[in-house]
Design a protein around this motif. Sequence first.
Motif, PDB file in Angstrom:
ATOM      1  N   UNK A  99       5.117  -8.172  -6.314  1.00  0.00           N
ATOM      2  CA  UNK A  99       3.785  -7.835  -6.854  1.00  0.00           C
ATOM      3  C   UNK A  99       2.646  -7.909  -6.031  1.00  0.00           C
ATOM      4  N   UNK A 100       2.631  -8.772  -5.012  1.00  0.00           N
ATOM      5  CA  UNK A 100       1.659  -8.656  -3.877  1.00  0.00           C
ATOM      6  C   UNK A 100       1.504  -7.082  -3.273  1.00  0.00           C
ATOM      7  N   UNK A 101       2.631  -6.750  -2.754  1.00  0.00           N
ATOM      8  CA  UNK A 101       2.826  -5.446  -2.306  1.00  0.00           C
ATOM      9  C   UNK A 101       2.319  -4.308  -3.206  1.00  0.00           C
ATOM     10  N   UNK A 102       2.643  -4.371  -4.410  1.00  0.00           N
ATOM     11  CA  UNK A 102       2.552  -3.550  -5.506  1.00  0.00           C
ATOM     12  C   UNK A 102       1.006  -3.394  -5.712  1.00  0.00           C
ATOM     13  N   UNK A 103       0.173  -4.473  -5.626  1.00  0.00           N
ATOM     14  CA  UNK A 103      -1.184  -4.660  -5.757  1.00  0.00           C
ATOM     15  C   UNK A 103      -1.947  -3.926  -4.670  1.00  0.00           C
ATOM     16  N   UNK A 104      -1.479  -4.077  -3.318  1.00  0.00           N
ATOM     17  CA  UNK A 104      -2.183  -3.428  -2.165  1.00  0.00           C
ATOM     18  C   UNK A 104      -1.595  -1.851  -1.819  1.00  0.00           C
ATOM     19  N   UNK A 105      -0.419  -1.544  -2.251  1.00  0.00           N
ATOM     20  CA  UNK A 105      -0.114  -0.110  -2.123  1.00  0.00           C
ATOM     21  C   UNK A 105      -0.810   0.708  -3.043  1.00  0.00           C
ATOM     22  N   UNK A 106      -1.007   2.036  -2.591  1.00  0.00           N
ATOM     23  CA  UNK A 106      -1.580   3.089  -3.215  1.00  0.00           C
ATOM     24  C   UNK A 106      -0.477   3.912  -3.971  1.00  0.00           C
ATOM     25  N   UNK A 107      -0.813   5.074  -4.536  1.00  0.00           N
ATOM     26  CA  UNK A 107       0.156   5.916  -5.121  1.00  0.00           C
ATOM     27  C   UNK A 107       1.325   6.382  -4.442  1.00  0.00           C
ATOM     28  N   UNK A 108       0.915   6.521  -3.184  1.00  0.00           N
ATOM     29  CA  UNK A 108       1.867   7.086  -1.949  1.00  0.00           C
ATOM     30  C   UNK A 108       2.560   5.937  -1.351  1.00  0.00           C
ATOM     31  N   UNK A 109       2.469   4.704  -1.793  1.00  0.00           N
ATOM     32  CA  UNK A 109       3.381   3.772  -1.299  1.00  0.00           C
ATOM     33  C   UNK A 109       2.789   3.247   0.260  1.00  0.00           C
ATOM     34  N   UNK A 110       1.405   3.267   0.489  1.00  0.00           N
ATOM     35  CA  UNK A 110       0.786   2.895   1.693  1.00  0.00           C
ATOM     36  C   UNK A 110      -0.199   2.002   1.581  1.00  0.00           C
ATOM     37  N   UNK A 111      -0.088   1.046   2.246  1.00  0.00           N
ATOM     38  CA  UNK A 111      -1.273  -0.028   1.969  1.00  0.00           C
ATOM     39  C   UNK A 111      -2.361   0.297   3.039  1.00  0.00           C
ATOM     40  N   UNK A 112      -3.356   0.632   2.798  1.00  0.00           N
ATOM     41  CA  UNK A 112      -4.624   0.982   3.355  1.00  0.00           C
ATOM     42  C   UNK A 112      -5.301   0.138   4.369  1.00  0.00           C
TER      43      UNK A 112
END
Length: 214
Positions: A99-112
């Motif tokens: 859930x944490x990673x999902x909240x940080x990732x954008x639609x392309x699967x990148x954590x900016x």
Amino acid sequence: MQRWYALSARRGREQAFCRLCQRMAPASGSLSFFVPRLTLCRRNRGVSELRRVPLYPGYCLVRADDAEEVSSFAKSAAHPVDVVGGPDAPRPVDRRDQRLIESLMDADGVIGFSAGWIEDGALRVAEGPLRGLEHLVRRIDRHRRTADVAPRGAAGDRILRVGLEVVGVSPRRAPCHPGAPAGDVRAAGGGLHPGAAPNGTPALRGRRGRAERP
């Protein structure tokens, strides 16, 4: 909610392995393979630049409705597929970490990359995925431009290290979160490994770095 499962891949070939798995997966299934990536600041010939690197070097992740679907895919794939936990009992990534990673990732699967400042001892993020999630930041390393983030209530070794630029600090130099020493606004050692959860989810260990003072 679909769960995430980890598949071993050669370092540097994670994306290629994901594409191969997607081709081998049944067209009628719900399996979706991806490599979450992380934006970090790196120096190249004295110049700082943002680079995207795999969040879990050496792993490809797959979204699935249940472990049985992943097990069936691993056993029937035309090429060897090494599932974390084994083909008979794939172990999912811990729900809180997912859930944490999902909240940080954008639609392309990148954590900016995030940017903010420290004001009266509190971290304020102006832009980037950490905005609104400042309360999850455990430590900040201003020299490496990273922040250690962990799910609420997680054990101390379950740390996700993401990119953060602190552009300023208020005159009263204080910790960025309650309970930290005033001079400890930097990362304590540790890697990028959301795993090692109490339910037996394996640690997916990544890059490590010893903390340095600014």
